[in-house]
Design a protein around this motif. Structure first.
Motif, short mmCIF file in Angstrom:
data_model
loop_
_atom_site.label_atom_id
_atom_site.label_comp_id
_atom_site.label_asym_id
_atom_site.label_seq_id
_atom_site.Cartn_x
_atom_site.Cartn_y
_atom_site.Cartn_z
N LEU A 6 0.89 -1.30 -0.18
CA LEU A 6 -0.13 0.03 -0.03
C LEU A 6 0.74 1.20 -0.08
N SER A 7 0.48 2.40 -0.53
CA SER A 7 1.26 3.35 -0.75
C SER A 7 0.70 4.22 0.55
N ASP A 8 1.68 5.54 0.79
CA ASP A 8 1.31 6.30 1.82
C ASP A 8 -0.14 6.80 1.91
N GLU A 9 -0.56 7.04 0.89
CA GLU A 9 -2.00 7.56 1.06
C GLU A 9 -2.86 6.60 1.22
N GLU A 10 -2.73 5.26 0.61
CA GLU A 10 -3.70 4.33 0.92
C GLU A 10 -3.81 3.91 2.28
N LEU A 11 -2.52 3.64 3.13
CA LEU A 11 -2.33 3.41 4.32
C LEU A 11 -2.91 4.53 5.21
N GLU A 13 -5.47 6.30 4.18
CA GLU A 13 -6.96 6.18 4.08
C GLU A 13 -7.39 5.14 4.79
N LEU A 14 -6.71 3.82 4.85
CA LEU A 14 -7.06 2.89 5.80
C LEU A 14 -7.25 2.93 7.22
N THR A 15 -6.16 3.32 7.89
CA THR A 15 -6.33 3.74 9.24
C THR A 15 -6.89 4.89 9.71
N GLY A 16 -6.88 5.84 8.87
CA GLY A 16 -7.55 7.12 9.29
C GLY A 16 -6.29 8.02 9.73
N TYR A 17 -5.13 7.57 9.75
CA TYR A 17 -4.05 8.41 10.34
C TYR A 17 -2.79 8.63 9.41
N LYS A 18 -2.31 9.94 9.17
CA LYS A 18 -1.20 10.10 8.69
C LYS A 18 0.18 9.73 9.27
N ALA A 19 0.19 10.01 10.67
CA ALA A 19 1.15 9.67 11.46
C ALA A 19 1.64 8.20 11.46
N ARG A 20 2.88 7.92 11.35
CA ARG A 20 3.23 6.24 11.22
C ARG A 20 3.15 5.50 12.63
N GLY A 21 3.13 6.40 13.58
CA GLY A 21 2.83 5.79 14.86
C GLY A 21 1.66 5.43 15.15
N TYR A 22 0.72 6.37 14.86
CA TYR A 22 -0.77 6.28 14.92
C TYR A 22 -1.31 4.88 13.94
N ARG A 25 -0.12 1.60 15.61
CA ARG A 25 -1.02 1.40 16.73
C ARG A 25 -2.38 0.71 16.03
N TRP A 26 -2.85 1.41 15.23
CA TRP A 26 -4.09 1.07 14.39
C TRP A 26 -4.10 -0.51 13.81
N LEU A 27 -3.01 -0.76 13.35
CA LEU A 27 -2.49 -1.92 12.72
C LEU A 27 -2.70 -3.17 14.00
N GLU A 28 -1.76 -2.77 14.88
CA GLU A 28 -1.65 -3.81 16.33
C GLU A 28 -2.89 -4.07 16.81
N GLU A 29 -3.59 -2.79 17.13
CA GLU A 29 -4.84 -3.15 17.89
C GLU A 29 -5.77 -4.07 17.13
N ARG A 30 -5.70 -4.14 15.80
CA ARG A 30 -6.63 -4.99 15.02
C ARG A 30 -6.02 -6.12 14.50
N GLY A 31 -4.81 -6.58 15.01
CA GLY A 31 -4.37 -7.84 14.87
C GLY A 31 -3.81 -7.78 13.17
N TRP A 32 -3.63 -7.07 12.70
CA TRP A 32 -2.84 -6.73 11.26
C TRP A 32 -1.46 -7.18 11.31
N VAL A 33 -1.04 -7.96 10.26
CA VAL A 33 0.25 -8.22 10.34
C VAL A 33 1.00 -7.37 9.16
N PHE A 34 2.11 -6.71 9.62
CA PHE A 34 2.84 -5.75 8.88
C PHE A 34 4.32 -5.73 9.11
N VAL A 35 5.01 -5.40 8.14
CA VAL A 35 6.57 -5.15 8.33
C VAL A 35 6.78 -3.40 8.42
N GLU A 36 7.82 -3.34 9.24
CA GLU A 36 8.25 -1.76 9.12
C GLU A 36 9.56 -1.79 8.38
N THR A 37 9.79 -0.52 7.78
CA THR A 37 10.96 -0.20 7.36
C THR A 37 11.85 0.21 8.36
N ARG A 38 13.25 0.59 8.02
CA ARG A 38 14.23 1.21 8.82
C ARG A 38 13.67 2.42 9.43
#
Length: 80
Positions: A6-11, A13-22, A25-38
């Motif tokens: 997903l692009s930055d804009e799509e992410l 739109e999905l989470t409702g947040y632009k800040a990466r920390g939020y 948190r949104w992804l973790e609270e909902r049990g979504w699997v993701f990988v973080e960049t450096r």
């Protein structure tokens, strides 16, 4: 062309947040699997999003093939 991530804009739109920390948190609270960049950007796969949201990919299940009929059958009636 869409990428597999997903692009930055799509992410946003999905989470409702632009800040990466939020977003994380949104992804973790909902049990979504993701990988973080450096840099801390969460990377979420496009196929995974479709699966989690229940979006059908339009794949039509195929019918199972008919059972194979043997070309010949052995006659074992005379065997003792």
């Amino acid at each position: 062309m869409q990428t597999e991530i997903l692009s930055d804009e799509e992410l946003a739109e999905l989470t409702g947040y632009k800040a990466r920390g939020y977003q994380r948190r949104w992804l973790e609270e909902r049990g979504w699997v993701f990988v973080e960049t450096r840099s801390g950007r969460p990377l979420v796969g496009r196929h995974y999003v479709r699966m989690k949201l229940g979006v059908s990919l339009g794949i039509v299940p195929t019918a199972s093939p008919p059972p194979v009929v043997p070309a010949w059958t052995p006659d074992i009636s005379k065997v003792r």
